[in-house]
Structure formats: C-alpha cells, structure tokens
Scaffold this active site. Structure first.
Site, mmCIF file in Angstrom:
data_model
loop_
_atom_site.group_PDB
_atom_site.id
_atom_site.type_symbol
_atom_site.label_atom_id
_atom_site.label_comp_id
_atom_site.label_asym_id
_atom_site.label_seq_id
_atom_site.Cartn_x
_atom_site.Cartn_y
_atom_site.Cartn_z
ATOM 1 N N ALA A 47 0.829 -1.202 0.000
ATOM 2 C CA ALA A 47 0.000 0.000 0.000
ATOM 3 C C ALA A 47 0.866 1.256 0.000
ATOM 4 O O ALA A 47 2.006 1.256 0.469
ATOM 5 C CB ALA A 47 -0.917 0.010 1.217
ATOM 6 N N GLY B 271 0.814 -5.961 0.598
ATOM 7 C CA GLY B 271 -0.295 -6.217 -0.308
ATOM 8 C C GLY B 271 0.154 -6.744 -1.649
ATOM 9 O O GLY B 271 -0.612 -7.420 -2.345
ATOM 10 N N GLU C 124 -0.086 -10.326 -1.412
ATOM 11 C CA GLU C 124 -1.470 -10.790 -1.373
ATOM 12 C C GLU C 124 -2.080 -10.882 -2.772
ATOM 13 O O GLU C 124 -2.927 -11.744 -3.023
ATOM 14 C CB GLU C 124 -2.290 -9.851 -0.483
ATOM 15 C CG GLU C 124 -1.871 -9.937 0.974
ATOM 16 C CD GLU C 124 -2.582 -8.938 1.858
ATOM 17 O OE1 GLU C 124 -3.079 -9.347 2.916
ATOM 18 O OE2 GLU C 124 -2.646 -7.749 1.486
ATOM 19 N N GLU D 17 3.461 -6.241 7.571
ATOM 20 C CA GLU D 17 2.416 -5.434 8.212
ATOM 21 C C GLU D 17 2.491 -5.394 9.734
ATOM 22 O O GLU D 17 2.271 -4.343 10.342
ATOM 23 C CB GLU D 17 1.031 -5.936 7.789
ATOM 24 C CG GLU D 17 0.559 -5.413 6.451
ATOM 25 C CD GLU D 17 1.027 -6.258 5.274
ATOM 26 O OE1 GLU D 17 0.450 -6.134 4.183
ATOM 27 O OE2 GLU D 17 1.988 -7.048 5.450
#
Length: 256
Positions: free
Chosen positions: A66, A111, A114, A134
């Site tokens: 992010a 992310g 992911e 994270e």
C-alpha cells in the site's frame, strides 16, 4: 497499448498483459493505481477476444504494498480502506471469469504478496522476493490471513506473517507460494507460454474450474477480517509503527 491511471494494458493474440506502472513509488497501491487496475480488468473482462490475463509490474518490481502516504488513521477510514481493497482488488481477481497469471518480476511486499494469492497461477523470476511486513507497522495483512495458509500451510503462514522475514523465489517455490521460478529474462516468455496453453482449452470449462475452486470466497471470513483489521487502525501501536517507519527507527510497541 492503452494507459490507464498508472497501469498499462496490452493485448496480443488473446492474451492481455496488465502492468502496474509507477516504478518511482515501487508500484505502491495508491488510489490512482487501484483505479487503473480496475479499469484495465474491466476492459479485459469485456473483451471477448481476451482468454487469459497476465499481471506484472514495471521497473523490476512487482508491488511494494500500500501507499503509506495515504494509509488510514482511524477505524472508519480503515474499514473503508480494507473494504475497497477487498472489492476492487482481491474479490475482483478471485471472481474474474478468466484465468490470471501473476508474473512476479522483483520485490513483492505486503499487499503485493497478497495479489498473487488471489491470482490463479504465479510465476516468479529469480529476482523476486516476498515479505509481509504489516505486523511491524502495527496492522495485519488481512487478505494474507485469509489465503496464505491455503498455499503454504498454517504454521508457515504464521511464521511469515509474524516474523516479517523476506524469502527469495526459490524458497517461495519450495513452500508452495509460487508455481514456477524462471530466469528473470525469461519471465514473460514463460508466462506467455503458459497462457498460450490455457487459451487453447475450452473457455467454459476453464471458467467453471476457477469458479468451483474459488467457491469459498466471501461470507463470514471476509466480514470477520474487515471487522478485525478495522479496529487496529485506531490503535496506538499502528500510530507508532507508522511514525517509526517514517523516522527510520525501530518501533516501540505497547500493545495499546
């Protein structure tokens, strides 16, 4: 070639290639980049000539997660941020009616890790690395919590998430995070070869396979994750994690 917001779109012989294109920011998932991502996948879905899609990054980096400059700072913003990510990226990938191959061409963080979890097949270059940092910021990788253990097992998933350790492409292949590792210079050729095999198969059968394998998508698990992660956006630990990251120092967490 079509250029959306920080995303490139190309189509050749029934294969669409979608490229994150903000290398100066390591293809971080800003609002503009996500908007371009949505538009590119809408174009690929609406184009009956597209049979398979390849997703990759520009500048020898896949995605650095992010964009922390726009990271949420409270529960309300955190819920919207997580729900938007679910709807616009992860659910879109997992319910996209055509196969998606992730071509991981370099560093893949947060992310960025992911995203391949929600693609159908992942091919990594020898320069690819994977890390899920994270919890070092005081938040959790919500979508990795839902899907990572399905590929690598519960204990390995918890190890990667809790330690934030980076792994290389060979280790990612060994634990089942990626399908194949190829020399960096051969990455796109390998993905195009795989896409070429898939596009010759019966389209309805391919779509049904994807739908049935992904049939557990949604429901209580996604809602529980969104509710849980949203609460962390109001924690002192997250504020400390963000400050320490900006100040390039180790965080001092208090569990509050």
């Amino acid at each position: 070639m079509t250029e959306f917001d920080l995303v490139l779109y190309e189509k050749h012989e029934g294969i669409a290639t979608i490229t994150f294109n903000d290398p100066k920011k390591k293809n971080a998932a800003s609002a503009r980049l996500v908007s371009g991502f949505v538009k590119a996948f809408e174009q690929a879905e609406d184009d009956d000539d597209v049979m398979v899609t390849i997703l990759t990054g520009a500048g020898d980096v896949f995605m650095a997660g992010a964009d922390l400059t726009t990271f949420p700072t409270n529960i309300k913003e955190g819920r919207k941020f997580t729900d938007d990510g679910s709807r616009n990226i992860f659910r879109r990938l997992e319910t996209f009616p055509k196969p998606v191959i992730a071509a991981v061409n370099g560093p893949c963080l947060g992310g960025g890790v992911e995203i391949p979890l929600f693609c159908d097949i992942t091919v990594a270059s020898t320069l690819a690395t994977f890390a899920i940092p994270e919890v070092s910021l005081g938040v959790i990788p919500g979508f990795a919590v839902l899907r990572l253990h399905q590929l690598v097992g519960r204990q390995k998933a918890k190890e990667l998430i809790m330690t934030c350790d980076a792994i290389d492409a060979v280790e990612a292949y060994r634990i089942g995070l990626v399908n194949k590792v190829v020399p960096h210079s051969h990455l796109m050729d390998a993905c195009l070869e795989m896409a070429g095999k898939i596009k010759t198969k019966a389209p309805l059968a391919i779509r049904m396979v994807k739908s049935l394998v992904n049939r557990e998508l949604g429901g209580p698990e996604i809602n529980a994750m969104i509710n849980g992660i949203s609460l962390l956006f109001n924690s002192e630990d997250l504020s400390e994690g963000m400050r320490s990251f900006a100040e390039r120092r180790p965080p001092v967490f208090k569990g509050k």
